[in-house]
Design a protein around this motif. Sequence first.
Motif, PDB file in Angstrom:
ATOM      1  N   UNK A 176       0.842  -1.207   0.000  1.00 35.30           N
ATOM      2  CA  UNK A 176       0.000   0.000   0.000  1.00 35.30           C
ATOM      3  C   UNK A 176       0.870   1.248   0.000  1.00 35.30           C
ATOM      4  N   UNK A 177       0.673   2.107  -1.002  1.00 40.21           N
ATOM      5  CA  UNK A 177       1.357   3.395  -1.085  1.00 40.21           C
ATOM      6  C   UNK A 177       0.476   4.424  -0.387  1.00 40.21           C
ATOM      7  N   UNK A 178       1.040   5.118   0.607  1.00 31.98           N
ATOM      8  CA  UNK A 178       0.321   6.192   1.287  1.00 31.98           C
ATOM      9  C   UNK A 178       0.684   7.513   0.611  1.00 31.98           C
ATOM     10  N   UNK A 179      -0.320   8.366   0.400  1.00 31.34           N
ATOM     11  CA  UNK A 179      -0.105   9.672  -0.224  1.00 31.34           C
ATOM     12  C   UNK A 179      -0.741  10.731   0.660  1.00 31.34           C
ATOM     13  N   UNK A 180      -0.012  11.835   0.896  1.00 28.12           N
ATOM     14  CA  UNK A 180      -0.574  12.980   1.611  1.00 28.12           C
ATOM     15  C   UNK A 180      -0.619  14.179   0.663  1.00 28.12           C
ATOM     16  N   UNK A 181      -1.486  15.125   0.989  1.00 26.58           N
ATOM     17  CA  UNK A 181      -1.682  16.327   0.178  1.00 26.58           C
ATOM     18  C   UNK A 181      -1.478  17.549   1.057  1.00 26.58           C
ATOM     19  N   UNK A 182      -0.540  18.427   0.652  1.00 22.56           N
ATOM     20  CA  UNK A 182      -0.275  19.678   1.352  1.00 22.56           C
ATOM     21  C   UNK A 182      -0.334  20.802   0.321  1.00 22.56           C
ATOM     22  N   UNK A 183      -1.509  21.451   0.163  1.00 18.85           N
ATOM     23  CA  UNK A 183      -1.632  22.473  -0.881  1.00 18.85           C
ATOM     24  C   UNK A 183      -0.778  23.708  -0.595  1.00 18.85           C
ATOM     25  N   UNK A 184      -0.179  24.235  -1.657  1.00 17.35           N
ATOM     26  CA  UNK A 184       0.642  25.440  -1.561  1.00 17.35           C
ATOM     27  C   UNK A 184      -0.100  26.659  -2.097  1.00 17.35           C
ATOM     28  N   UNK A 185      -1.246  26.445  -2.724  1.00 21.02           N
ATOM     29  CA  UNK A 185      -2.016  27.552  -3.307  1.00 21.02           C
ATOM     30  C   UNK A 185      -3.505  27.205  -3.239  1.00 21.02           C
ATOM     31  N   UNK A 186      -4.326  28.221  -3.420  1.00 24.94           N
ATOM     32  CA  UNK A 186      -5.774  28.043  -3.385  1.00 24.94           C
ATOM     33  C   UNK A 186      -6.283  27.314  -4.626  1.00 24.94           C
ATOM     34  N   UNK A 187      -7.460  26.730  -4.471  1.00 23.73           N
ATOM     35  CA  UNK A 187      -8.237  26.118  -5.535  1.00 23.73           C
ATOM     36  C   UNK A 187      -7.729  24.730  -5.924  1.00 23.73           C
ATOM     37  N   UNK A 188      -8.174  24.259  -7.098  1.00 24.50           N
ATOM     38  CA  UNK A 188      -7.914  22.879  -7.531  1.00 24.50           C
ATOM     39  C   UNK A 188      -6.432  22.625  -7.760  1.00 24.50           C
ATOM     40  N   UNK A 189      -5.972  21.468  -7.262  1.00 26.29           N
ATOM     41  CA  UNK A 189      -4.579  21.041  -7.411  1.00 26.29           C
ATOM     42  C   UNK A 189      -4.615  19.611  -7.945  1.00 26.29           C
ATOM     43  N   UNK A 190      -3.655  19.249  -8.786  1.00 24.51           N
ATOM     44  CA  UNK A 190      -3.661  17.892  -9.332  1.00 24.51           C
ATOM     45  C   UNK A 190      -2.253  17.416  -9.654  1.00 24.51           C
ATOM     46  N   UNK A 191      -2.109  16.096  -9.704  1.00 27.28           N
ATOM     47  CA  UNK A 191      -0.846  15.455 -10.056  1.00 27.28           C
ATOM     48  C   UNK A 191      -1.166  14.002 -10.391  1.00 27.28           C
ATOM     49  N   UNK A 192      -0.134  13.247 -10.733  1.00 29.19           N
ATOM     50  CA  UNK A 192      -0.279  11.818 -11.009  1.00 29.19           C
ATOM     51  C   UNK A 192       0.743  11.053 -10.191  1.00 29.19           C
ATOM     52  N   UNK A 193       0.293   9.995  -9.546  1.00 35.00           N
ATOM     53  CA  UNK A 193       1.192   9.075  -8.856  1.00 35.00           C
ATOM     54  C   UNK A 193       1.729   8.134  -9.930  1.00 35.00           C
ATOM     55  N   UNK A 194       3.035   8.154 -10.144  1.00 40.22           N
ATOM     56  CA  UNK A 194       3.667   7.357 -11.191  1.00 40.22           C
ATOM     57  C   UNK A 194       4.360   6.150 -10.564  1.00 40.22           C
ATOM     58  N   UNK A 195       3.949   4.945 -11.003  1.00 38.81           N
ATOM     59  CA  UNK A 195       4.433   3.697 -10.425  1.00 38.81           C
ATOM     60  C   UNK A 195       5.192   2.906 -11.496  1.00 38.81           C
ATOM     61  N   UNK A 196       6.529   3.059 -11.531  1.00 40.82           N
ATOM     62  CA  UNK A 196       7.315   2.313 -12.518  1.00 40.82           C
ATOM     63  C   UNK A 196       7.573   0.877 -12.043  1.00 40.82           C
ATOM     64  N   UNK A 197       7.655  -0.051 -12.987  1.00 34.57           N
ATOM     65  CA  UNK A 197       7.905  -1.448 -12.635  1.00 34.57           C
ATOM     66  C   UNK A 197       8.421  -2.204 -13.853  1.00 34.57           C
ATOM     67  N   UNK A 198       8.635  -3.496 -13.665  1.00 31.79           N
ATOM     68  CA  UNK A 198       9.060  -4.353 -14.766  1.00 31.79           C
ATOM     69  C   UNK A 198       7.864  -4.976 -15.483  1.00 31.79           C
ATOM     70  N   UNK A 199       6.646  -4.526 -15.197  1.00 32.34           N
ATOM     71  CA  UNK A 199       5.431  -5.056 -15.828  1.00 32.34           C
ATOM     72  C   UNK A 199       5.096  -4.279 -17.101  1.00 32.34           C
ATOM     73  N   UNK A 200       4.371  -4.929 -17.973  1.00 31.51           N
ATOM     74  CA  UNK A 200       3.903  -4.292 -19.195  1.00 31.51           C
ATOM     75  C   UNK A 200       3.056  -3.066 -18.854  1.00 31.51           C
ATOM     76  N   UNK A 201       3.170  -2.010 -19.643  1.00 31.30           N
ATOM     77  CA  UNK A 201       2.390  -0.792 -19.426  1.00 31.30           C
ATOM     78  C   UNK A 201       2.999   0.174 -18.437  1.00 31.30           C
ATOM     79  N   UNK A 202       4.207  -0.118 -17.974  1.00 30.77           N
ATOM     80  CA  UNK A 202       4.869   0.743 -16.988  1.00 30.77           C
ATOM     81  C   UNK A 202       5.240   2.084 -17.607  1.00 30.77           C
ATOM     82  N   UNK A 203       5.146   3.198 -16.881  1.00 26.31           N
ATOM     83  CA  UNK A 203       4.661   3.293 -15.500  1.00 26.31           C
ATOM     84  C   UNK A 203       3.138   3.328 -15.449  1.00 26.31           C
ATOM     85  N   UNK A 204       2.578   2.797 -14.373  1.00 29.28           N
ATOM     86  CA  UNK A 204       1.147   2.862 -14.145  1.00 29.28           C
ATOM     87  C   UNK A 204       0.873   4.136 -13.353  1.00 29.28           C
ATOM     88  N   UNK A 205      -0.310   4.724 -13.544  1.00 28.63           N
ATOM     89  CA  UNK A 205      -0.603   6.004 -12.909  1.00 28.63           C
ATOM     90  C   UNK A 205      -1.896   6.014 -12.120  1.00 28.63           C
TER      91      UNK A 205
END
Length: 168
Positions: free
Chosen positions: A100-129
């Motif tokens: 289990x990957x734990x993720x926390x969010x600490x906003x630096x500015x007002x309003x909507x914020x977004x990103x992608x968790x990128x999970x690289x591996x030796x599996x097909x389709x890497x990185x998974x997001x």
Amino acid sequence: TGTRSATITIAHNATPNTSVLGLTGTGAAAPVPAVGLSATTLAFGDQMLGTASAAKSVSISNTGTANLILGTIVTTGTNASEFAPSKCSGSTLTPGASCAVDVTFTPAALNARSATLSIPSNASGSPHGVALSGNGVAAPAPAVTLSPASVAFGNQTVGASSAKPLTL
């Protein structure tokens, strides 16, 4: 994959002039790792500027038949620095295992914020997001009220004092 058969015929100078050898075998698929994710999005909702949210988790599982080797898990995208992943980077997951990957969010500015968790591996389709989102909100301003809103002291003798109760 599956059962296969063939023959080898060898010509020679002995009697009879040929020998036949039967061949059979079963082809099996090569073992491969595969990534399973418990979620493809994590939404953090409203979070006060500069304060870390409670962690949200996404489980990575190996749904394949060979070891899954995870690389360094990072966040990418517009507000990547505001989302912090922990755990699982560099892990090796045997078939059927998970982390289990734990993720926390600490906003630096007002309003909507977004990103992608990128999970690289030796599996097909890497990185998974995994899509990450949250909303930066200002801390509530303190509010002050007085009760009553005004106080009338009426006639007062010069030099004398009097008191009236006020609630702040």
